[in-house]
Design a protein around this motif. Structure first.
Motif, PDB file in Angstrom:
ATOM      1  N   LEU A 179      -0.395  11.384  36.777  1.00  8.38           N
ATOM      2  CA  LEU A 179      -0.110  12.817  36.857  1.00  8.38           C
ATOM      3  C   LEU A 179       0.414  13.341  35.519  1.00  8.38           C
ATOM      4  O   LEU A 179      -0.021  14.390  35.029  1.00  8.38           O
ATOM      5  CB  LEU A 179       0.909  13.106  37.957  1.00  8.38           C
ATOM      6  N   GLU A 189      -2.217  13.553  32.858  1.00  5.32           N
ATOM      7  CA  GLU A 189      -3.174  14.645  33.077  1.00  5.32           C
ATOM      8  C   GLU A 189      -2.552  16.022  32.867  1.00  5.32           C
ATOM      9  O   GLU A 189      -3.218  17.037  33.002  1.00  5.32           O
ATOM     10  CB  GLU A 189      -3.770  14.558  34.489  1.00  5.32           C
ATOM     11  N   PHE A 200       0.379  17.261  34.485  1.00  6.51           N
ATOM     12  CA  PHE A 200       1.147  17.818  35.600  1.00  6.51           C
ATOM     13  C   PHE A 200       2.609  17.948  35.206  1.00  6.51           C
ATOM     14  O   PHE A 200       3.189  17.054  34.584  1.00  6.51           O
ATOM     15  CB  PHE A 200       1.017  16.917  36.826  1.00  6.51           C
ATOM     16  N   ASN A 255      -2.519  20.770  44.918  1.00  8.82           N
ATOM     17  CA  ASN A 255      -3.174  21.885  44.231  1.00  8.82           C
ATOM     18  C   ASN A 255      -3.732  21.459  42.879  1.00  8.82           C
ATOM     19  O   ASN A 255      -4.797  21.912  42.452  1.00  8.82           O
ATOM     20  CB  ASN A 255      -2.181  23.036  44.036  1.00  8.82           C
ATOM     21  N   PHE A 256      -2.991  20.617  42.186  1.00  7.60           N
ATOM     22  CA  PHE A 256      -3.407  20.143  40.865  1.00  7.60           C
ATOM     23  C   PHE A 256      -4.743  19.405  40.955  1.00  7.60           C
ATOM     24  O   PHE A 256      -5.635  19.592  40.122  1.00  7.60           O
ATOM     25  CB  PHE A 256      -2.322  19.229  40.297  1.00  7.60           C
ATOM     26  N   GLU A 316      -7.628  21.825  41.637  1.00  9.76           N
ATOM     27  CA  GLU A 316      -8.033  22.634  40.485  1.00  9.76           C
ATOM     28  C   GLU A 316      -8.695  21.834  39.374  1.00  9.76           C
ATOM     29  O   GLU A 316      -9.440  22.384  38.565  1.00  9.76           O
ATOM     30  CB  GLU A 316      -6.803  23.363  39.935  1.00  9.76           C
ATOM     31  N   ASN A 317      -8.414  20.546  39.310  1.00  6.24           N
ATOM     32  CA  ASN A 317      -8.976  19.692  38.261  1.00  6.24           C
ATOM     33  C   ASN A 317     -10.030  18.781  38.880  1.00  6.24           C
ATOM     34  O   ASN A 317      -9.747  17.659  39.315  1.00  6.24           O
ATOM     35  CB  ASN A 317      -7.858  18.884  37.596  1.00  6.24           C
ATOM     36  N   ASP A 366       6.912  19.570  44.951  1.00  5.21           N
ATOM     37  CA  ASP A 366       6.110  18.913  43.916  1.00  5.21           C
ATOM     38  C   ASP A 366       4.934  18.167  44.540  1.00  5.21           C
ATOM     39  O   ASP A 366       3.848  18.093  43.941  1.00  5.21           O
ATOM     40  CB  ASP A 366       6.969  17.963  43.089  1.00  5.21           C
ATOM     41  N   ARG A 401       2.371  20.777  45.103  1.00  2.00           N
ATOM     42  CA  ARG A 401       1.786  21.181  43.830  1.00  2.00           C
ATOM     43  C   ARG A 401       0.819  20.124  43.286  1.00  2.00           C
ATOM     44  O   ARG A 401      -0.158  20.451  42.608  1.00  2.00           O
ATOM     45  CB  ARG A 401       2.902  21.463  42.808  1.00  2.00           C
ATOM     46  N   ALA A 402       1.061  18.855  43.606  1.00  2.00           N
ATOM     47  CA  ALA A 402       0.140  17.798  43.185  1.00  2.00           C
ATOM     48  C   ALA A 402      -1.201  17.930  43.902  1.00  2.00           C
ATOM     49  O   ALA A 402      -2.261  17.677  43.307  1.00  2.00           O
ATOM     50  CB  ALA A 402       0.762  16.424  43.460  1.00  2.00           C
TER      51      ALA A 402
END
Length: 287
Positions: A263, A266, A268, A195-196, A199-200, A189, A192-193
């Motif tokens: 998170l 937004e 996530f 990457n988040f 992407e944003n 996770d 993945r944060a």
């Protein structure tokens, strides 16, 4: 993308590097000696899209005066060097993601990113100063994101790697009274944060990197025993931890409940929001 990374050889850095490479990104490690050479650092950062700052001496050791100095210098000086390099570049990376810790918050309470109740001790001041250095990299065209880490749970390093052998022997137990908060996140996770945020592109500022369901040390101990099918009947008294870690025992005996409000707000989504899910995945992970 080209991702420059300090602390790339550590537990978190190795995992992130592996996952980023699997997704066709290129990792550019920032060596320790490079951080002391401005021209070498500028050359390393040239052409990079993102800088991830993970450098920092281990806090899970006895806090001797020399180790406390290493904890400070490895965070503050490293971050200062990176921020200075970014501000000096004509074409800087577009994103700096720097690290902080939930230890910045006052112990024994609940917090999200809106909280202004901060720890006044060594760790709180260290995290505050660390964040202030990272913020100096902010300029036109450069986003600065600061991740306040909880305890990172993964199989191949970090706190869990030290605890698993003890718990597997059935010797694991509650630390102190077990009421202290334990704010954690599964390392996948955490990846993945990152990457988040990649992407944003509108996201910047502070984010708590913790699972949405923080727990107590007693609850964590119970979950570990369940995942491993082992008893957890022991209690480790505070004096024993202080004998081993000195002032550093505070990170084991104190804690708060920290929530990842930003998170979640937004959009996530956590793969491992609950501690039982996270520990089951890690314990039964194939080598």
């Amino acid at each position: 993308m080209h991702i420059a990374m300090s602390g790339a050889s550590g537990f978190i850095g190795r995992y992130l590097s592996k996952r980023f490479v699997e997704n066709n990104h290129e990792i550019v490690p920032i060596a320790r000696h490079t951080l002391k050479d401005e021209s070498a650092l500028l050359a390393t950062l040239k052409g990079c899209d993102v800088v991830i700052n993970l450098a920092g001496a281990n806090i899970s050791e006895r806090w001797t005066p020399s180790h406390k100095e290493a904890m400070v210098s490895s965070r503050i000086k490293t971050t200062k060097a990176i921020a200075n390099a970014i501000t000096a570049m004509e074409y800087p990376p577009k994103l700096l993601i720097s690290t902080s810790a939930v230890g910045i918050y006052e112990n024994g309470k609940e917090h999200d990113e809106t909280s202004d109740e901060f720890d006044t001790g060594f760790l709180g001041k260290l995290a505050h100063d660390w964040e202030e250095e990272a913020k100096k990299a902010s300029r036109d065209g450069v986003r600065v994101v600061i991740f306040r880490f909880g305890v990172i749970l993964g199989k191949d390093g970090g706190a869990l790697a030290q605890m698993l052998p003890i718990f597997k022997l059935g010797l694991g137990g509650v630390l102190g009274d077990g009421k202290q908060g334990f704010s954690w996140i599964h390392i996948e996770d955490l990846y993945r944060a990152y990457n988040f945020v990649f992407e944003n592109e509108e996201l910047k500022g502070l984010f708590n990197l913790t699972a949405p369901q923080p727990i107590s040390n007693k609850e964590f101990t119970k979950a570990m025993g369940k995942a491993l099918c082992r008893p957890t009947i022991f209690t480790v008294p505070p004096f024993a931890l202080r004998l081993k870690f000195g002032e550093g025992a505070s990170i084991l005996l104190e804690g708060s409940l920290v929530y990842p409000k930003r998170l979640l707000d937004e959009g996530f989504s956590f793969l491992y929001p609950k501690i039982d899910q996270a520990l089951e995945a890690i314990v039964h992970q194939k080598e």
